[in-house]
Design a protein around this motif. Sequence first.
Motif, PDB file in Angstrom:
ATOM      1  N   SER A  35       0.825  -1.206   0.000  1.00 20.49           N
ATOM      2  CA  SER A  35       0.000   0.000   0.000  1.00 20.49           C
ATOM      3  C   SER A  35       0.861   1.259   0.000  1.00 20.49           C
ATOM      4  CB  SER A  35      -0.940   0.012   1.215  1.00 20.49           C
ATOM      5  OG  SER A  35      -2.022  -0.865   1.035  1.00 20.49           O
ATOM      6  N   ILE A  36       1.891   1.273   0.829  1.00 23.75           N
ATOM      7  CA  ILE A  36       2.763   2.446   0.905  1.00 23.75           C
ATOM      8  C   ILE A  36       3.474   2.671  -0.428  1.00 23.75           C
ATOM      9  CG2 ILE A  36       4.820   3.408   2.003  1.00 23.75           C
ATOM     10  CD1 ILE A  36       3.984   1.984   4.578  1.00 23.75           C
ATOM     11  N   GLY A  37       4.081   1.623  -0.967  1.00 24.91           N
ATOM     12  CA  GLY A  37       4.831   1.768  -2.205  1.00 24.91           C
ATOM     13  C   GLY A  37       3.957   2.126  -3.392  1.00 24.91           C
ATOM     14  N   ILE A  38       2.861   1.403  -3.572  1.00 22.44           N
ATOM     15  CA  ILE A  38       1.989   1.640  -4.721  1.00 22.44           C
ATOM     16  C   ILE A  38       1.346   3.015  -4.639  1.00 22.44           C
ATOM     17  CG2 ILE A  38      -0.139   0.874  -5.848  1.00 22.44           C
ATOM     18  CD1 ILE A  38       0.643  -1.994  -5.054  1.00 22.44           C
ATOM     19  N   SER A  39       0.883   3.405  -3.456  1.00 25.19           N
ATOM     20  CA  SER A  39       0.220   4.704  -3.305  1.00 25.19           C
ATOM     21  C   SER A  39       1.182   5.853  -3.550  1.00 25.19           C
ATOM     22  CB  SER A  39      -0.393   4.818  -1.900  1.00 25.19           C
ATOM     23  OG  SER A  39      -1.379   3.830  -1.699  1.00 25.19           O
ATOM     24  N   LEU A  40       2.412   5.746  -3.045  1.00 21.53           N
ATOM     25  CA  LEU A  40       3.396   6.816  -3.253  1.00 21.53           C
ATOM     26  C   LEU A  40       3.769   6.948  -4.726  1.00 21.53           C
ATOM     27  CD1 LEU A  40       5.800   6.371  -0.194  1.00 21.53           C
ATOM     28  CD2 LEU A  40       4.155   8.206  -0.589  1.00 21.53           C
ATOM     29  N   TRP A  67      -4.649   5.105  -1.476  1.00 21.60           N
ATOM     30  CA  TRP A  67      -4.479   4.400  -0.205  1.00 21.60           C
ATOM     31  C   TRP A  67      -5.755   3.667   0.209  1.00 21.60           C
ATOM     32  CZ3 TRP A  67      -0.376   3.341   2.873  1.00 21.60           C
ATOM     33  CH2 TRP A  67      -0.608   2.990   4.198  1.00 21.60           C
ATOM     34  N   ASN A  68      -6.916   4.252  -0.093  1.00 22.96           N
ATOM     35  CA  ASN A  68      -8.185   3.693   0.369  1.00 22.96           C
ATOM     36  C   ASN A  68      -8.858   2.767  -0.633  1.00 22.96           C
ATOM     37  OD1 ASN A  68      -8.160   5.083   2.867  1.00 22.96           O
ATOM     38  ND2 ASN A  68      -8.920   6.942   1.874  1.00 22.96           N
ATOM     39  N   ASP A  69      -8.254   2.558  -1.801  1.00 21.78           N
ATOM     40  CA  ASP A  69      -8.919   1.741  -2.815  1.00 21.78           C
ATOM     41  C   ASP A  69      -9.056   0.291  -2.353  1.00 21.78           C
ATOM     42  OD1 ASP A  69      -9.747   1.051  -5.711  1.00 21.78           O
ATOM     43  OD2 ASP A  69      -8.050  -0.278  -5.316  1.00 21.78           O
ATOM     44  N   ARG A  85      -1.006  -7.256  -3.165  1.00 22.30           N
ATOM     45  CA  ARG A  85      -2.293  -6.989  -2.510  1.00 22.30           C
ATOM     46  C   ARG A  85      -2.153  -5.872  -1.471  1.00 22.30           C
ATOM     47  NH1 ARG A  85      -3.673 -12.014  -0.152  1.00 22.30           N
ATOM     48  NH2 ARG A  85      -4.680 -12.610  -2.106  1.00 22.30           N
ATOM     49  N   PRO A  86      -2.941  -4.790  -1.582  1.00 19.87           N
ATOM     50  CA  PRO A  86      -2.863  -3.688  -0.612  1.00 19.87           C
ATOM     51  C   PRO A  86      -3.649  -4.009   0.656  1.00 19.87           C
ATOM     52  CG  PRO A  86      -4.452  -3.152  -2.317  1.00 19.87           C
ATOM     53  CD  PRO A  86      -3.855  -4.484  -2.692  1.00 19.87           C
ATOM     54  N   VAL A  87      -3.528  -3.142   1.636  1.00 22.00           N
ATOM     55  CA  VAL A  87      -4.140  -3.391   2.940  1.00 22.00           C
ATOM     56  C   VAL A  87      -5.662  -3.500   2.879  1.00 22.00           C
ATOM     57  CG1 VAL A  87      -4.541  -2.403   5.228  1.00 22.00           C
ATOM     58  CG2 VAL A  87      -2.238  -2.455   4.290  1.00 22.00           C
ATOM     59  N   VAL A 115      -3.950   0.905  12.548  1.00 24.94           N
ATOM     60  CA  VAL A 115      -2.548   1.032  12.127  1.00 24.94           C
ATOM     61  C   VAL A 115      -2.456   1.748  10.782  1.00 24.94           C
ATOM     62  CG1 VAL A 115      -0.501  -0.246  11.402  1.00 24.94           C
ATOM     63  CG2 VAL A 115      -1.750  -0.952  13.444  1.00 24.94           C
ATOM     64  N   VAL A 116      -3.315   1.399   9.833  1.00 27.20           N
ATOM     65  CA  VAL A 116      -3.231   2.026   8.506  1.00 27.20           C
ATOM     66  C   VAL A 116      -3.814   3.431   8.512  1.00 27.20           C
ATOM     67  CG1 VAL A 116      -3.311  -0.195   7.325  1.00 27.20           C
ATOM     68  CG2 VAL A 116      -5.440   1.039   7.736  1.00 27.20           C
ATOM     69  N   THR A 117      -4.547   3.788   9.556  1.00 31.19           N
ATOM     70  CA  THR A 117      -5.061   5.150   9.672  1.00 31.19           C
ATOM     71  C   THR A 117      -4.007   6.096  10.230  1.00 31.19           C
ATOM     72  OG1 THR A 117      -7.290   4.270  10.045  1.00 31.19           O
ATOM     73  CG2 THR A 117      -6.931   6.567  10.633  1.00 31.19           C
ATOM     74  N   ILE A 118      -3.041   5.561  10.967  1.00 35.75           N
ATOM     75  CA  ILE A 118      -2.016   6.393  11.596  1.00 35.75           C
ATOM     76  C   ILE A 118      -1.246   7.233  10.582  1.00 35.75           C
ATOM     77  CG2 ILE A 118       0.155   6.321  12.886  1.00 35.75           C
ATOM     78  CD1 ILE A 118      -0.999   4.020  14.517  1.00 35.75           C
TER      79      ILE A 118
END
Length: 279
Positions: free
Chosen positions: A74-79, A208-210, A224-226, A252-255
Amino acid sequence: MKMTPVTRILWIVAFALIALWALFPVVWILSLSLKSSSDVSNRQFWPTEISWENYQLIIDGGARDLFLPALRNSIGISLIATLIAVLLATLAAYAIARLDFPGKNFVLYSSLAITVFPVISIVTPLFNLWSQIGLYDTWLGLIIPYLSLTVPISIWTLTSFFREIPWELEQAAQVDGATPFQAFRKVIVPLALPGVFTTAIIAFFIAWNDFLYGISLTSTSAARPVPAALSFFTGASQFEEPAGSIAAASIVVTIPVIIIVLLFQRQIVSGLTSGAVKG
């Protein structure tokens, strides 16, 4: 206009109710994440005893192999999707705002129309295409669809910011010897930076939210993302709901989102309001 004491009290009550309405789901999820597996089924809002069992499960327990790779994805793909979207949208929005060419309004309104296009209608064709060309279950296979979500809204947002920047500033830079690209890079982009920054945050949140693309175009932890990974969480047995671990993962992913908003709230507000008033 000076508010009367009664008006001030009414505004305070209204803000308190709105804050309660907005924060209640977050507080409820936090409370659920702090309950042990035996405490989840009780009907009390707060846990009878605070337990870090769910966080241990997703960080260093049975759900670690499912959650941590998904968090990395999620971090890598979203960035990456955000960086590409902002870069493309900045160039496109500048052209629409500054250059005079046939069909530029069509391009602008088409980008807005794409944002309301139902995503679910293209998931099946994308699944078939990605499977044939080798992009299924890869980072690139998610980044490309994410651009279809982030680039249009970024173009629409940035166009309004570029239109508010005086044309004379760019002309003055060119008179002083700057090339059109130098004027764009050294004069226009710094002035539009609050808008660019705000657009980047919006694009990041969208990626991030997809959930739909993430669940449809991946099959393993390779990409696979979070949001998609949460649907694969299981309880200790087939009769146990994984509500606590899902709540812990959601917190955790909201932080990162909360940290971004708190650290850059001034830039966000500046970017959202910079195009509101002309002059």
